[in-house]
Design a protein around this motif. Structure first.
Motif, PDB file in Angstrom:
ATOM      1  N   ALA A 199      71.598  62.607  74.481  1.00  0.00           N
ATOM      2  CA  ALA A 199      70.291  63.184  74.809  1.00  0.00           C
ATOM      3  C   ALA A 199      69.177  62.195  74.495  1.00  0.00           C
ATOM      4  CB  ALA A 199      70.086  64.485  74.036  1.00  0.00           C
ATOM      5  N   GLU A 228      66.892  61.043  77.671  1.00  0.00           N
ATOM      6  CA  GLU A 228      65.566  61.639  77.799  1.00  0.00           C
ATOM      7  C   GLU A 228      64.537  61.160  76.777  1.00  0.00           C
ATOM      8  OE1 GLU A 228      65.449  65.860  78.973  1.00  0.00           O
ATOM      9  OE2 GLU A 228      67.568  65.908  78.373  1.00  0.00           O
ATOM     10  N   THR A 257      76.461  64.496  71.688  1.00  0.00           N
ATOM     11  CA  THR A 257      75.410  65.051  72.549  1.00  0.00           C
ATOM     12  C   THR A 257      74.013  64.622  72.085  1.00  0.00           C
ATOM     13  OG1 THR A 257      75.438  67.126  71.282  1.00  0.00           O
ATOM     14  CG2 THR A 257      76.791  67.023  73.269  1.00  0.00           C
ATOM     15  N   PRO A 295      64.348  68.364  73.973  1.00  0.00           N
ATOM     16  CA  PRO A 295      63.873  66.971  73.993  1.00  0.00           C
ATOM     17  C   PRO A 295      62.364  66.832  73.887  1.00  0.00           C
ATOM     18  CG  PRO A 295      65.621  67.259  75.607  1.00  0.00           C
ATOM     19  CD  PRO A 295      65.320  68.632  75.061  1.00  0.00           C
TER      20      PRO A 295
END
Length: 333
Positions: free
Chosen positions: A322, A326, A318, A289
């Motif tokens: 994500a 984040e 995912t 990230p």
């Protein structure tokens, strides 16, 4: 910075709708799809269901073109969706790569594209426009709103975007090329007497979140091949070393040996073996990230208003999650 999710309309359509719902829950503001009638299912039918199953998500094609549908049909389709769901569409438009070529046609000229941008927007917003010599108006449109964003790479297309479009779609996430192209669009807008900052800037590229960089590259290498189609057109038009297009964009296609549209936009595309790792890394967002956040901040500093995630790989859910957990929150600072 806003965030969009870009998908192909592969069957079942229920999965496309499900992923768009997931994107809205994770803070994405836009849901985009490819538009190529032979390769994928009809997106405008699916948009109706996406809009019905979300609350604020805006939808549109990335991108449609002026050749596969008549302009009044395109305008009427957008206007109908807007009337049903409250002005939640954006018209992404370009010359037409896969949609035209797969059907045995050439991409549209820039002159035709420029005319279409104005006609589709006018009709969808309830104004009169001329189509094939006939003055037309959609009399049932009330309070319609249709931003038209144009996809472009070459100097003439970038100039047209600055003169006529409400937004600019750049399908690569390389900061050097982004800076060069955004400047070209904004300069053209200023020369046309427009406010350069009124043109929304959208960068679209694959994003893959994870520590296995080799696997991420293989899942996203197809994108360099897709961009290479447009670059090959530019080289054919301007020459390899014309100075009209940055060589940072044109150098990598020297090993290109044709292109098979049956694998267009898909991981494992065999027509993209010529794309080096360096180009994948430059054009896409890969890694943990923090790497995504750093690159997105750099793009935001260059004036990018939206990043649209091409989510065509083996980690769709995912990646969406994500970004929601984040990455999107970090870009709100």
């Amino acid at each position: 910075m806003d965030f969009g999710l870009v998908l192909q309309t592969d069957p079942p359509a229920s999965r496309v709708i499900s992923l768009m719902k997931r994107a809205e829950r994770n803070g994405f503001t836009h849901g985009w799809t490819f538009d190529s009638a032979v390769l994928w299912q009809e997106p405008f039918v699916i948009y109706s269901q996406i809009l019905a199953n979300t609350t604020t998500l805006k939808v549109g094609p990335m991108v449609t073109n002026p050749g596969t549908r008549t302009w009044e049909v395109t305008a009427s389709t957008f206007a109908t969706l807007n009337d049903m769901f409250g002005n939640r569409t954006v018209c992404g438009i370009g010359r037409g790569d896969s949609a035209m070529r797969v059907a045995g046609r050439k991409p549209n000229t820039l002159a035709r594209l420029g005319e279409a941008i104005e006609v589709i927007r006018d009709l969808a917003e309830g104004r009169e426009a001329e189509v094939d010599g006939q003055r037309l108006r959609l009399p049932w449109v009330r309070d319609g709103r249709l931003p038209v964003w144009m996809a472009a790479y070459g100097p003439k297309a970038l100039a047209l975007t600055g003169r006529k479009a409400d937004g600019f779609i750049l399908q690569l996430a390389d900061p050097f090329l982004t800076e060069w192209m955004v400047k070209a669009v904004r300069d053209a807008a200023a020369e046309a007497g427009r406010d350069p900052d009124s043109v929304t800037i959208c960068v679209a590229a694959p994003a893959y979140v994870g520590d296995d960089l080799g696997h991420a590259r293989e899942q996203c290498r197809w994108f360099g091949g897709m961009v290479g189609n447009h670059v090959a057109d530019l080289v054919a038009r301007y020459g390899e070393h014309s100075g009209m297009v940055p060589e940072a964009l044109t150098d990598y296609i020297k090993g290109r040996q044709g292109y098979d549209y049956s694998h267009h936009g898909r991981a494992g595309n065999p027509s993209t073996d010529f794309v080096p790792d360096e180009i994948v890394d430059r054009f896409c967002l890969l890694g943990p990230p923090e790497a995504h956040i750093d690159k997105l901040r750099a793009l935001r500093d260059l004036g990018v208003d939206q990043f649209a995630v091409y989510d065509m790989h083996d980690a769709q859910e995912t990646t969406i999650d994500a970004y929601g957990a984040e990455i999107i929150p970090a870009l709100g600072d």
